[in-house]
Design a protein around this motif. Structure first.
Motif, PDB file in Angstrom:
ATOM      1  N   GLU A  50       0.837  -1.194   0.000  1.00 14.98           N
ATOM      2  CA  GLU A  50       0.000   0.000   0.000  1.00 14.98           C
ATOM      3  C   GLU A  50       0.870   1.241   0.000  1.00 14.98           C
ATOM      4  O   GLU A  50       1.708   1.434   0.877  1.00 14.98           O
ATOM      5  N   GLY A 104      -1.415   6.128  -6.755  1.00 12.39           N
ATOM      6  CA  GLY A 104      -2.369   5.304  -7.479  1.00 12.39           C
ATOM      7  C   GLY A 104      -2.476   3.914  -6.895  1.00 12.39           C
ATOM      8  O   GLY A 104      -1.883   3.603  -5.865  1.00 12.39           O
ATOM      9  N   TYR A 105      -3.230   3.070  -7.581  1.00 14.41           N
ATOM     10  CA  TYR A 105      -3.457   1.731  -7.040  1.00 14.41           C
ATOM     11  C   TYR A 105      -2.184   0.883  -7.158  1.00 14.41           C
ATOM     12  O   TYR A 105      -1.394   1.039  -8.077  1.00 14.41           O
ATOM     13  N   ASN A 121     -14.877   2.266   0.408  1.00 10.78           N
ATOM     14  CA  ASN A 121     -14.249   0.960   0.643  1.00 10.78           C
ATOM     15  C   ASN A 121     -15.114   0.029   1.491  1.00 10.78           C
ATOM     16  O   ASN A 121     -14.599  -0.776   2.267  1.00 10.78           O
ATOM     17  N   PHE A 168      -7.867  -5.619  -5.224  1.00  9.52           N
ATOM     18  CA  PHE A 168      -7.898  -4.157  -5.257  1.00  9.52           C
ATOM     19  C   PHE A 168      -8.990  -3.652  -4.327  1.00  9.52           C
ATOM     20  O   PHE A 168      -9.879  -4.413  -3.927  1.00  9.52           O
ATOM     21  N   LYS A 169      -8.914  -2.366  -4.004  1.00  9.87           N
ATOM     22  CA  LYS A 169      -9.911  -1.748  -3.140  1.00  9.87           C
ATOM     23  C   LYS A 169     -11.063  -1.203  -3.982  1.00  9.87           C
ATOM     24  O   LYS A 169     -10.860  -0.772  -5.119  1.00  9.87           O
ATOM     25  N   GLU A 207     -10.506   2.200  -5.296  1.00  8.08           N
ATOM     26  CA  GLU A 207      -9.635   2.306  -6.463  1.00  8.08           C
ATOM     27  C   GLU A 207     -10.442   2.157  -7.748  1.00  8.08           C
ATOM     28  O   GLU A 207     -10.199   2.869  -8.727  1.00  8.08           O
ATOM     29  N   THR A 254     -12.406   5.437  -8.111  1.00 10.77           N
ATOM     30  CA  THR A 254     -11.549   6.531  -8.572  1.00 10.77           C
ATOM     31  C   THR A 254     -11.281   6.423 -10.065  1.00 10.77           C
ATOM     32  O   THR A 254     -11.342   7.423 -10.794  1.00 10.77           O
TER      33      THR A 254
END
Length: 242
Positions: free
Chosen positions: A115, A121-122, A169, A176-177, A180, A183
């Protein structure tokens, strides 16, 4: 997620001063792919555009309809002009996901995956088109579980509740979240509304007209020294040919 559309649109107008829309209007290189030949006509009721368009990535109609509905909630139609669907944004996103952008070409996708800071970014080995596909399918799963309806059939307020949960979230994904995905969805919706029409969005340059953005003008030499505001008919890259 807020319903104050006027404030959001005013923010975009102010962002012109910082050049953010200029960047969107000239997006190019390996990150975009213009569909010169459209494969087939799509007659879904979700499509409000006058153009004949073709999909290059999404194979399932429900997935595309749910993507369209989500984009419309992020950039809705109002008294100022067309929303995401009317501007062709879902097709813009679809085509980009089939291009180098969707496959993260020329980007480092090896580990370690830790993280990072938000501005980085992701951090995931998954490609953007995989994230979009999983995210859009999740819209349907969540909607069916909560409301027994497809996401595209829900009231706008119920669609917002699901999108807000993604943004915060509250939806679990593997790899992935949910924030993300949200976004990426928001960024691509705005890009599709304000990028040069040659890339498939900003239909008829109407996104630029709402922002009073002139597009890719050849020159401002006859106007730059004036204090007068000029409401110019926007020009795209295709208008400069020949």
């Amino acid at each position: 997620m807020q319903d104050n559309v006027i404030d959001r649109r005013n923010f975009f107008k102010l962002s012109l001063l910082g050049g953010s829309v200029i960047a969107a209007s000239t997006i190019g290189g390996g990150t975009v792919l213009h569909a010169a030949e459209l494969a087939h006509e799509h007659k879904s009721t979700q499509d409000k555009s006058n153009k004949v368009r073709g999909r290059m990535f999404f194979q399932v109609q429900t997935d595309f309809d749910n993507l369209s509905a989500a984009c419309e909630r992020i950039y809705p139609k109002d008294e100022q002009g067309e929303g995401a669907i009317g501007l062709g944004v879902p097709y813009f996103i679809d085509n980009q996901l089939a291009s180098a952008y969707g496959y993260n070409d020329r980007e480092y996708l090896q580990g370690p995956f830790i993280e990072g800071m938000p501005e980085q970014g992701y951090q995931t080995p998954m490609k953007r088109n995989d994230i979009f596909l999983e995210g859009v399918k999740a819209l349907e799963v969540i909607s069916q579980k909560r409301y027994k309806k497809s996401f595209s059939s829900l009231k706008g307020t119920d669609q917002d509740k699901i999108l807000i949960d993604l943004e915060k979230n509250k939806i679990d994904f593997i790899g992935f979240k949910s924030s993300e995905f949200f976004t990426l969805l928001r960024e691509m919706t705005i890009a599709g509304a304000l990028s040069d029409p040659i890339y498939g969005g900003n239909d008829n340059k109407n996104g630029w007209r709402m922002m009073q953005y002139p597009g890719a003008q050849m020159s401002y030499i006859d106007k730059i020294a004036s204090d007068e505001f000029f409401n110019m008919e926007p020009m795209g890259l295709a208008d400069m040919e020949g």
